[in-house]
Motif scaffolding. Structure first.
Motif, short mmCIF file in Angstrom:
data_model
loop_
_atom_site.label_atom_id
_atom_site.label_comp_id
_atom_site.label_asym_id
_atom_site.label_seq_id
_atom_site.Cartn_x
_atom_site.Cartn_y
_atom_site.Cartn_z
N THR A 92 47.63 1.28 -44.24
CA THR A 92 47.37 0.51 -43.02
C THR A 92 48.08 -0.84 -43.02
O THR A 92 48.37 -1.42 -44.08
N HIS A 436 39.36 -2.37 -31.78
CA HIS A 436 39.11 -1.12 -31.06
C HIS A 436 40.09 -0.99 -29.89
O HIS A 436 40.70 0.07 -29.68
N MET A 439 43.67 -0.14 -31.00
CA MET A 439 43.81 1.27 -31.33
C MET A 439 43.89 2.12 -30.07
O MET A 439 44.69 3.06 -29.98
N ARG A 443 47.08 4.23 -28.88
CA ARG A 443 46.88 5.67 -28.67
C ARG A 443 47.46 6.09 -27.31
O ARG A 443 48.05 7.16 -27.19
N GLY A 486 38.19 4.58 -35.07
CA GLY A 486 39.35 5.24 -35.66
C GLY A 486 39.11 6.72 -35.85
O GLY A 486 39.99 7.56 -35.58
N GLN A 503 49.32 7.41 -36.05
CA GLN A 503 48.74 6.15 -35.60
C GLN A 503 47.97 5.50 -36.74
O GLN A 503 47.27 6.18 -37.51
N LEU A 505 44.99 3.86 -38.01
CA LEU A 505 43.58 3.76 -37.64
C LEU A 505 42.74 3.13 -38.74
O LEU A 505 41.52 3.23 -38.73
#
Length: 642
Positions: A92, A436, A439, A443, A486, A503, A505
């Protein structure tokens, strides 16, 4: 061995007062006298640019000077890695930090200065019930450690800022001012900050931001509709909105993105083989530079067919167009070359017996038509209820956090200000709604934005859903939210058949703590005799309970590395080292095992750019230290000790 051969890692963050004076010395050396800034001389050099001190304009309050010193005071604090509470540590690039954001901002200055694309700030609104950070403007780290029970067991001294306590606005400003000063340093030149606030401190906050960011870097004050029904608890009027203040690091460099147009707006767009477009500006130039005499190369004929095709070559039956306005010869906006290359972007509109040429205006976000956001922020998904609904969905219907910001609102801020791959810093993370939202936006549009979230370990409310679920602090709730969000996105990606790992997460968790090095645990105002006695009493560089990962993190931070550097264990000739950046930096952090000359030679033969070793690893052997210095010098390796 010269002192230049070995570099010593500093025990604290830079002294910002000293750094500022050093910058002044470079800019105006004549204003420095005997190692001090000569304010009178500086005023003489500035002349008429100096404000009249007897009639100064600005916002002043009790404690402002102390608050500024709180921002300038160096700290010996560090961030300890918390792998247990992390997710996807090894891959990450996101970060979650538990700690007082004032101290954390000081720690981040070394690497992240000028690297943060967007900062979001959702501070306590100062309603009289809000928790206020435990600063006393002298020993910020000590106060924090005591408050979090890391020093003693007196318990958390949770406080609110009620009007009955006096200095109601001053207390809040003293909390915000140093944080804004340090946060500004982190912004990229084209960076932007969004700050949510309500009527209690909106006017004061804007004045402070004008001072910190510069009045010329004010971008907007956006009334943000959060509750169309209105809050009937307010006197006189049912409140429907808050505010969002937007400031640029430099308004001359800031470029805000735009929003995709809604369905109604799409009706005004046409589509060709290259995507959406609508009629833009006329291709005939206007203004003082439009006459042919000023731009002779832009006066030439364009030919239009009966079928409204365009060419620069004369053809039978086609109409010749010249840039002539009311009989005056003018010029085109485009050159011949641009016309030839971009004929597909020309719109021909019949105009009497002739034609008018217009440019096709294309969208600025990929293939999606966009529009500039309005100065009043409102969408149904901005409602405060949608923020609560989003967090309930993750926590099985439980309301584990009061008044979380709506994801839709935060995603729009991020889309406008963070670009597609910028770092977003959330200064008061709360339930980690920004993490949040990032992400969710990544996405939806394939972006690679990263987050740094900072949150004080404030206790959850007694009797709350959060406490019933076993969470003790807001940080625990926030980390759980990031994990749950995630996981939900990972399930969506799996359902769509998207390979895992596409992605990011996850997040690396860190905890604010005192330095891991015993010799640096000295208050900044310790007198010389006490300091000497302290240093003589030490036998080890590092504290006994500190891991090598914690030592490495602190050393990397103080040398200007990021919180998401890749590192691994590496064994060289029987010694276990930490390798950073595929061997660009090697660190030997075992002060209890003295390396031999041959072992050190083997390390240097790896030819890292930098080698870091604990001072006490030499165990008083100055000859070994000197030999290592010579080995490093012969191979061009920077040698650092701590």
């Amino acid at each position: 061995m010269t002192t230049e051969d070995i570099k010593e890692i500093p025990g604290t963050t830079p002294n910002f007062q000293t750094d500022l004076a050093r910058q002044l010395e470079e800019l105006v050396p004549e204003a420095i006298s005997d190692g001090r800034v000569d304010v009178v001389k500086l005023q003489e050099l500035l002349g008429a640019d100096v404000a009249d001190s007897s009639e100064r304009f600005g916002l002043f309050w009790p404690g402002k000077k102390r608050a500024l010193r709180a921002a300038q005071e160096p700290t010996s604090a560090t961030l300890r890695p918390d792998r247990k509470n992390s997710k996807d540590w090894d891959t990450t690039k996101n970060v979650f930090i538990e700690g007082d954001n004032l101290e954390v901002l000081k720690i981040l200055q070394k690497h992240y200065h000028g690297k943060i694309k967007m900062i979001y700030i959702d501070p306590p609104y100062n309603t009289g019930k809000d928790f206020i950070y435990p600063d006393n403007y002298k020993e910020g780290l000590d106060t924090y450690l005591e408050w979090t029970k890391q020093v003693n067991k007196e318990g958390k001294k949770v406080s609110t800022n009620s009007e009955s306590e006096g200095r109601y606005h001053s207390n809040w400003l003293n909390m915000m001012y140093p944080r804004l000063k340090l946060a500004r340093n982190l912004l990229t030149l084209d960076g932007v900050v969004f700050i949510s606030i309500d009527d209690n401190e909106q006017d004061n906050l804007k004045k402070v931001c004008n001072e910190v960011f510069g009045e010329s870097n004010f971008v907007a004050e956006l009334p943000t509709i959060m509750n169309l029904k209105g809050n009937n608890d307010q006197f006189g009027f049912a409140g429907t909105h808050e505010y969002t203040l937007v400031y640029a690091r430099s308004v001359n460099h800031l470029v805000l993105d735009q929003f995709p147009v809604d369905d109604e707006g799409l009706e005004r767009w046409d589509t060709d083989e290259r995507g959406p477009f609508k009629r833009g500006a006329s291709l005939k130039a206007t203004g003082t530079n439009a006459p042919r005499a000023k731009r002779p190369n832009l006066f030439f004929p364009i030919y239009v067919s009966p079928a409204l095709e365009v060419s620069l070559t004369e053809q039978a039956g086609w109409t010749e167009l010249l840039p002539i306005t009311d009989g005056a010869e003018m010029s085109w906006r485009w050159s011949r070359e641009k016309f030839l290359n971009d004929l597909y972007d020309v719109i021909v509109v019949p105009s009497g017996s002739s034609f008018t040429l217009y440019k096709k205006q294309r969208p600025t976000l990929g293939d999606i038509p966009t529009s500039k956001p309005k100065s009043t922020f409102y969408k149904p998904e901005y409602s405060s209820g949608s923020g609560t609904a989003a967090i309930k969905q993750l926590f099985d219907g439980k309301k584990v956090f009061d008044n979380p910001k709506p994801l839709g609102l935060l995603q729009d801020f991020i889309q406008l200000g963070a670009g597609r791959d910028g770092i977003v810093l959330d200064l008061f993370a709360g339930s980690a709604a920004i993490a949040h939202a990032v992400m969710a936006l990544n996405r939806s549009d394939g972006g690679q934005r990263r987050t740094i979230s900072i949150q004080l370990p404030e206790p959850v409310t007694e009797g709350s859903d959060a406490e019933a679920l076993g969470y003790k602090t807001i940080c625990e709730v926030a980390r759980a939210r990031i994990v749950k969000a995630g996981d939900s996105f990972a399930e969506q990606l799996e359902f769509l058949g998207v390979p895992g790992g596409v992605q990011d997460l996850g997040f690396r968790a860190f905890v604010l703590s005192d330095t891991s090095f015993s010799k640096w645990r000295v208050a900044s105002d310790t007198d010389v005799d006490s300091l000497t006695e302290h240093l003589l009493s030490l036998r080890d560089s590092a504290a006994d309970d500190v891991t090598h990962d914690a030592l490495l993190t602190e050393l990397l931070l103080k040398q200007g590395y990021s919180l998401t550097e890749d590192w691994s264990e590496l064994e060289v000739d029987g010694l276990v080292l930490r390798s950073v950046g595929d061997g660009l930096l090697l660190a030997y952090l075992d002060e209890r095992t003295k390396p031999t000359h041959d072992q050190l030679r083997s390390i240097v033969d790896e030819e890292p750019a930098r080698f870091v070793i604990l001072e006490d690893a030499f165990q008083g052997d100055d000859e070994l230290k000197t030999n290592l210095s010579q080995l490093c010098k012969s191979k061009g390796v920077e040698l650092w000790t701590a």
